[in-house]
Scaffold this active site. Structure first.
Site, PDB file in Angstrom:
ATOM      1  N   PRO A 257       0.817  -1.220   0.000  1.00  0.00           N
ATOM      2  CA  PRO A 257       0.000   0.000   0.000  1.00  0.00           C
ATOM      3  C   PRO A 257       0.850   1.269   0.000  1.00  0.00           C
ATOM      4  O   PRO A 257       1.964   1.287   0.533  1.00  0.00           O
ATOM      5  CB  PRO A 257      -0.796  -0.112   1.309  1.00  0.00           C
ATOM      6  CG  PRO A 257      -0.727  -1.537   1.697  1.00  0.00           C
ATOM      7  CD  PRO A 257       0.584  -2.035   1.190  1.00  0.00           C
ATOM      8  N   CYS A 258       0.314   2.322  -0.576  1.00  0.00           N
ATOM      9  CA  CYS A 258       0.958   3.635  -0.529  1.00  0.00           C
ATOM     10  C   CYS A 258       0.511   4.315   0.761  1.00  0.00           C
ATOM     11  O   CYS A 258      -0.658   4.634   0.928  1.00  0.00           O
ATOM     12  CB  CYS A 258       0.557   4.477  -1.737  1.00  0.00           C
ATOM     13  SG  CYS A 258       1.366   6.095  -1.796  1.00  0.00           S
ATOM     14  N   GLN A 259       1.451   4.513   1.674  1.00  0.00           N
ATOM     15  CA  GLN A 259       1.140   5.098   2.970  1.00  0.00           C
ATOM     16  C   GLN A 259       2.100   6.256   3.256  1.00  0.00           C
ATOM     17  O   GLN A 259       2.971   6.564   2.449  1.00  0.00           O
ATOM     18  CB  GLN A 259       1.270   4.027   4.066  1.00  0.00           C
ATOM     19  CG  GLN A 259       0.306   2.861   3.892  1.00  0.00           C
ATOM     20  CD  GLN A 259       0.666   1.690   4.777  1.00  0.00           C
ATOM     21  OE1 GLN A 259       1.623   0.978   4.530  1.00  0.00           O
ATOM     22  NE2 GLN A 259      -0.112   1.495   5.834  1.00  0.00           N
TER      23      GLN A 259
ATOM     24  N   ASN B  75       3.411  -0.362  -6.912  1.00  0.00           N
ATOM     25  CA  ASN B  75       2.644   0.582  -6.110  1.00  0.00           C
ATOM     26  C   ASN B  75       1.907   1.529  -7.047  1.00  0.00           C
ATOM     27  O   ASN B  75       2.132   1.518  -8.263  1.00  0.00           O
ATOM     28  CB  ASN B  75       3.570   1.381  -5.177  1.00  0.00           C
ATOM     29  CG  ASN B  75       2.881   1.850  -3.905  1.00  0.00           C
ATOM     30  OD1 ASN B  75       1.828   2.464  -3.966  1.00  0.00           O
ATOM     31  ND2 ASN B  75       3.480   1.564  -2.756  1.00  0.00           N
TER      32      ASN B  75
END
Length: 418
Positions: free
Chosen positions: A90-92, A133
């Site tokens: 995930p892009c966090q 991503n």
């Protein structure tokens, strides 16, 4: 070098489907087993059920090395040895800070999954990584552009990796969906591949000699470029990077010894695959067709709008958005599929049925085809995999064809290792 793979954030198995050219015949999985997947982990923290993992084990079997455990809780030392680590994470927000006591050094935000990748490479030291991503990773966060990707690059540099990256729009290379994702290829400086590729300058790697250049050709033209430094000479540690690093990253680039070279590039467009090519030919269940009520709702949702609204503070403003094709143009690749596909919302694809000419949503099989999974890949016996979940899985998935294509040159790279 053995073609062994560990798959983190495995989802329904997109990396494995691509690398091993998986097919599904009479509900039986057929894969060429070029790559030996020694470990897979899939955990969805926001749901009580685990349909993605259930799909993975139904297709690839139950194994002690197919784990449905929160990756934060996994002892990374116990992950089997592997030479390629893959995952779509995930892009966090990857911000880091010093611990309050400063005794333990640096810590990231708990639950941010990038640090589980870092923990894995520190424990297992795989010579190669292939990660995926969303493309906004290069621009995040908005108040310090490039910081998140900079933290990732510094983490990899600290672990003796060189990195190539490319944002790939699947439709540019003959795949049926306009899906833009960043792919990140990292390799240890001890590998034969590093020794070979280091003979070339950065531009030659990006345009001609690197993994992405070999797999997905681009025009030999630099549109824009940027350079940056992420190493210890400029930033003492990850906290320093987190607090101070900023860079405009472009869609292609390389990082070696903490020195970043990023360029804006253009693809060499392949022959397109239009949306009509993935539509089913036979009789489609009536439940997918639009009744009059849904037809009117979709006309409104997809139409042009200019509406006066009032904010929570009482300020009036104009909300506007342009129209999008209704129904879809079947002669071009599909728009990006989202997790909300098939629900009554602006982003769902509405197509003219091949047989009847009536308007309908995509079927689950067509959603799978957009990401190049085998038909009915997500149609499993487990009750947690509802039809709505099948669409959700595909909205989260990668385009399998991209991984299959990358795997061809990856195999060559591995064959040249000791």
């Amino acid at each position: 070098m053995e073609l062994t793979v560990a798959e983190l954030f495995a989802g329904v198995g997109g990396f494995r489907c691509g690398l091993n050219k998986v097919k599904l015949m009479n509900d039986k999985v057929i894969e060429d087993n070029t790559w030996d997947f020694v470990y897979a982990n899939q955990w969805e923290p926001s749901t009580k059920t685990q349909p993605a993992f259930e799909c993975y084990i139904q297709r690839f079997g139950i194994s002690e090395n197919h784990q449905n455990i929160d990756i934060n809780l996994v002892n990374k030392e116990k992950i089997p040895n592997h030479n390629l680590l893959v995952g779509g994470f995930p892009c966090q927000d990857y911000s880091v800070a010093r611990t309050k006591s400063n005794e333990k050094g640096i810590e990231g935000v708990k639950g941010v999954l990038w640090w589980d990748i870092v923990d894995t490479i520190e424990a297992k030291k795989p010579p190669f990584l292939l990660l995926e991503n969303v493309d906004r990773l290069l621009r995040s966060p908005s108040n310090q552009r490039g910081k998140d990707f900079g933290i990732m690059l510094r983490s990899l540099a600290d672990n003796d990796y060189c990195v190539q990256w490319r944002v790939i729009n699947a439709a540019d290379y003959g795949f049926p969906q306009k899906r833009r994702r960043i792919f990140i290829f990292a390799y240890k400086k001890s590998t034969n591949y590093y020794k070979k590729i280091s003979k070339y300058n950065n531009s030659e790697i990006i345009f001609n000699e690197g993994l992405f250049a070999k797999s997905f050709p681009i025009k030999n033209k630099i549109l824009e470029k940027s350079k940056g430094i992420i190493n210890k000479e400029k930033y003492t540690d990850l906290v320093d990077v987190s607090d101070n690093f900023e860079l405009h990253f472009y869609n292609s680039g390389i990082m070696n010894d903490g020195v970043i070279y990023s360029v804006k590039t253009e693809p060499i467009i392949s022959e397109i695959t239009p949306l009509k090519n993935i539509l089913e030919d036979g009789n489609i269940d009536e439940k997918y067709f639009l009744n009059e009520e849904k037809l009117e709702k979709f006309k409104y949702l997809k139409g042009k709008k200019r509406i006066e609204r009032t904010s929570k503070t009482g300020r009036k403003y104009i909300f506007s958005e342009g129209s999008i094709p209704f129904p879809e143009n079947l002669d071009v690749p599909a728009r990006t599929m989202l997790t909300s596909e098939s629900t009554t919302n602006r982003s769902s694809h509405i197509v003219k049925d091949k047989k009847t000419g009536k308007l309908r949503t995509l079927t689950p099989i067509e959603a799978e085809r957009l990401n190049m999974f085998p038909d009915n890949w997500t149609k499993i016996e487990d009750k947690s995999m509802t039809e709505r979940r099948r669409y959700f899985m595909m909205g989260n998935a990668l385009v399998v064809g991209i991984i299959e294509h990358l795997g061809e040159y990856l195999k060559e790279i591995f064959e040249n290792e000791d």
